[in-house]
Design an enzyme around this catalytic site. Sequence first.
Site, short mmCIF file in Angstrom:
data_model
loop_
_atom_site.label_atom_id
_atom_site.label_comp_id
_atom_site.label_asym_id
_atom_site.label_seq_id
_atom_site.Cartn_x
_atom_site.Cartn_y
_atom_site.Cartn_z
CE LYS A 1 28.69 53.27 51.25
NZ LYS A 1 29.72 53.95 50.43
CG HIS B 1 31.45 56.48 53.46
ND1 HIS B 1 31.72 55.13 53.42
CD2 HIS B 1 30.78 56.69 54.64
CE1 HIS B 1 31.26 54.54 54.51
NE2 HIS B 1 30.69 55.47 55.27
CG HIS C 1 26.88 51.27 54.31
ND1 HIS C 1 28.10 51.10 53.67
CD2 HIS C 1 27.18 51.74 55.56
CE1 HIS C 1 29.08 51.46 54.49
NE2 HIS C 1 28.54 51.84 55.64
CB CYS D 1 31.90 51.25 56.99
SG CYS D 1 30.51 50.48 57.85
CG PHE E 1 30.37 52.46 63.70
CD1 PHE E 1 29.74 53.64 63.35
CD2 PHE E 1 29.58 51.34 63.92
CE1 PHE E 1 28.36 53.71 63.22
CE2 PHE E 1 28.20 51.39 63.80
CZ PHE E 1 27.59 52.58 63.45
CD GLU F 1 31.45 61.27 51.86
OE1 GLU F 1 32.31 60.89 51.03
OE2 GLU F 1 30.44 60.60 52.13
#
Length: 406
Positions: free
Chosen positions: A329, A299, A334, A162, A393, A310
Amino acid sequence: MHKVAITGIGIVSCLGCDPETVGAALRAGRSGIVVDEERRRRGFRSPLTGVIRDFDPARVLSKKQRKTMPDFAVQAYAAARDALAMAGLGGDDIANDRTGLIFGCDSTCIAAIEQVELLRERGETMLIGSGQVFRSMNSTVTMNLNTLLRTRGACWTLSSACSSGGHAVGQAADLIAFGRQDRVICGGAQEINWESMCSFDGLGAFSTRVDAPAAASRPFDARRDGLVPSGGAAALVLERYDLAAARGAEILGEVAGYGFSSDGEHISVPSRDGLRRAMAMALDNAAMTPAEIDYLCAHATSTPAGDTAETQNILAVFGDKTPLVSSLKAMTGHELWMSGAAQVVYTTIMARQGFIARNLNFGEPDEWSARLRIVTETINRPPTTALCNSAGFGGTNASLVLRFPR
């Protein structure tokens, strides 16, 4: 080192298929998330998804041209075409060794499934069709766009989960800054079909707030219960600043800094330090201090662990005097591989149209997000300096510092 200008943007997302429509949705806080009944029938734990409307691939490219392209590659071409038009660049301007092409994309699931189904149906590999091999490669976006646009410089797809789109923009900016390219068309793309989300849904990471789709994605909110998948394509034209100015291009903004890092810890659980190092590197690369950033495009995907990590990383960089923060988002879901590039496009749209979008669905902070300056209502002034985060990831992180004309 050369300065890097943003001279064009293009977008195909669940908020719209052009900057004006997307900007109106961001300003109004309009969600692009729906319930997909097909996913419900297929046994998905969560049938929620972003959905792209009013996009017809046949109006963008011919059937022959689309033969080697899955839908998201066509969307990437449409976004790149629009970005080039905004930048005022034609075919002759980009058909050279000094123009590159870098996109972030980490899978092309649907094409792999289709070729297996065709073999089962037709019983002979010769009957699958010649286009499937190109549709099923991770590099399908750049190999097809390179053929269509006739660029002759850098040409590759970057895969880093991502953070793919964020790294694609950062790497494109680096190539220009170091004088290796004069301009790069860059961005990210993500397929939006249910087939690509089966195993992800099985992880239990998706929101199950199906009774209120528009309220399902809740970044930083204490009641968040998971992310909502989405997709599309985002594209930017980056140019050497002096060359863009010399040809009279409108300078939309500047990629002033790029930072990257990896956690080196867990494959799916973000660390309390990785994103901090990426943000610190981006600020150092931009020769800016944390206090100079007035907006942070987070994010934050609406997962309990991810948003908290985060927040902790943001606080480690900015302390309790954070810039304004929102995660878009909440409206888009996402957008996975494209999300890092999409955030740059969305932030540039806000700078052009004179507002900062709110963090939709943020009603109750948790103990960590209470320390952030979350934007809860649309602010009618543009960001002037922004930091965009993306993470994926495997613990891969990208941060980009943007500077906009005042």
